[in-house]
Design an enzyme around this catalytic site. Structure first.
Site, PDB file in Angstrom:
ATOM      1  CG  ASP A 129      -1.906  -1.086   1.108  1.00 13.52           C
ATOM      2  OD1 ASP A 129      -2.446  -1.519   0.140  1.00 13.52           O
ATOM      3  OD2 ASP A 129      -2.258  -1.567   2.111  1.00 13.52           O
TER       4      ASP A 129
ATOM      5  CE  LYS B 181      -4.323  -5.671  -0.613  1.00 15.79           C
ATOM      6  NZ  LYS B 181      -4.910  -4.104  -1.149  1.00 15.79           N
TER       7      LYS B 181
ATOM      8  CG  ASP C 289      -7.683  -5.568  -3.340  1.00 14.28           C
ATOM      9  OD1 ASP C 289      -8.715  -6.060  -3.864  1.00 14.28           O
ATOM     10  OD2 ASP C 289      -7.503  -5.081  -2.331  1.00 14.28           O
TER      11      ASP C 289
ATOM     12  CE  LYS D 125     -11.041  -3.815  -1.673  1.00 18.96           C
ATOM     13  NZ  LYS D 125      -9.631  -3.530  -1.815  1.00 18.96           N
TER      14      LYS D 125
ATOM     15  CG  ASP E 130     -18.612   0.210 -14.297  1.00 15.48           C
ATOM     16  OD1 ASP E 130     -19.833   0.530 -14.731  1.00 15.48           O
ATOM     17  OD2 ASP E 130     -17.633   1.155 -14.289  1.00 15.48           O
TER      18      ASP E 130
ATOM     19  CB  THR F  32     -18.019  -1.461 -17.765  1.00 16.12           C
ATOM     20  OG1 THR F  32     -18.998  -0.482 -18.240  1.00 16.12           O
ATOM     21  CG2 THR F  32     -16.792  -0.833 -17.264  1.00 16.12           C
TER      22      THR F  32
ATOM     23  CB  THR G 158     -12.383  -4.853   7.021  1.00 16.58           C
ATOM     24  OG1 THR G 158     -11.302  -3.937   6.366  1.00 16.58           O
ATOM     25  CG2 THR G 158     -12.398  -6.123   6.525  1.00 16.58           C
TER      26      THR G 158
ATOM     27  CD  GLN H 129      -8.143  -3.288   7.290  1.00 15.33           C
ATOM     28  OE1 GLN H 129      -8.483  -4.379   7.811  1.00 15.33           O
ATOM     29  NE2 GLN H 129      -7.190  -3.235   6.274  1.00 15.33           N
TER      30      GLN H 129
ATOM     31  NE  ARG I 259      -2.876   0.629   6.595  1.00 21.04           N
ATOM     32  CZ  ARG I 259      -3.924   1.125   6.658  1.00 21.04           C
ATOM     33  NH1 ARG I 259      -3.951   2.607   6.558  1.00 21.04           N
ATOM     34  NH2 ARG I 259      -5.103   0.536   7.004  1.00 21.04           N
TER      35      ARG I 259
END
Length: 239
Positions: free
Chosen positions: A14, A36, A63, A65, A68, A72, A127, A199, A220
């Site tokens: 991230d 990820k 990831d 997500k 749509d 699409t 989450t 989260q 993290r």
């Protein structure tokens, strides 16, 4: 036992800084097989980051997500087959037709390109959401009921697995047996401060595995630690 757990760990990169992300891959490459890529890194670095991680002989969980209209989603997943990824995500809240189109299109595209298709994973509820949030947006079912409902629809449409918080794992495992892969973020130990942590539904790494998670996604807690490898093994020892 430790190695078995490590095989289930996915490290979330991230970052908007590609250099930092690849540095984490380098530090953990002997311990972790799947990394990820989320929206932040994908937008800042573009698709090339997939190949850079794959060049280290590591698997990629993309990831993004997707959520749509079905047509699409079909086009997006067709385009996605240009890249070599292990799994990717769509939102179960997109509905049954979107889920079906996603599964059908990714099978068709992989066959056309003669490539192994990525696992298609449906995100149930983020989450960061609570029961109060569901009420505010007009969902009458409580968290457990809604997550299970979305999981069952995903299963019926041939989706490979779902994402939920670790708190939903016990009843998902009971209801779904081993018919869907269960992937969970929200792994915490309370010792590493996480700026902007949002989260709400979380647990320890060992608890999530014990309750039936097939993969756990950790970001993290490890990537912001002074020594990411040490932080990973510390989490492995926590109950």
């Amino acid at each position: 036992m430790e190695n078995n757990i490590l095989n289930k760990v996915i490290i979330a990169l991230d970052f908007s800084d590609e250099t930092k992300a690849l540095e984490i891959v380098e530090i953990l490459k002997d311990d972790i097989n799947i990394f990820k890529i989320g929206l932040e890194l994908f937008i800042s670095s573009g698709p090339k980051i997939i190949e850079k991680i794959r060049s280290k002989n590591k698997q990629v969980f993309l990831d993004l997500k997707f959520h749509d209209i079905p047509n699409t989603i079909k086009k997006a997943l067709n385009a996605l087959m240009e890249y070599d990824i292990f799994m990717t995500t769509i939102h179960a809240l997109g509905g049954r037709k979107m889920l079906k189109e996603a599964k059908d299109s990714i099978i068709e595209a992989s066959e056309k390109k003669n490539k192994k298709r990525p696992l298609l994973i449906a995100v149930t509820l983020l989450t960061s959401l609570s029961n109060d949030d569901l009420i505010e947006i007009g969902i009458k079912e409580n968290l457990e009921e809604e997550v299970l409902n979305l999981a069952k629809i995903s299963k019926e449409e041939g989706i490979d697995g779902i994402v939920s918080s670790p708190l939903e794992l016990p009843y998902l495992k009971k209801e779904l047996k081993n018919e869907l892969l269960l992937i969970t973020p929200g792994i915490r130990n309370g010792t590493v401060p996480i700026p902007g942590d949002d989260q709400r539904r979380n647990s320890s790494l060992k608890q999530a595995i014990y309750q039936g998670a097939d993969f756990v996604v950790i970001g993290r807690q490890i990537t912001l630690a002074e020594d990411p490898k040490k932080a990973l093994y510390y989490l492995l020892g926590q109950e």
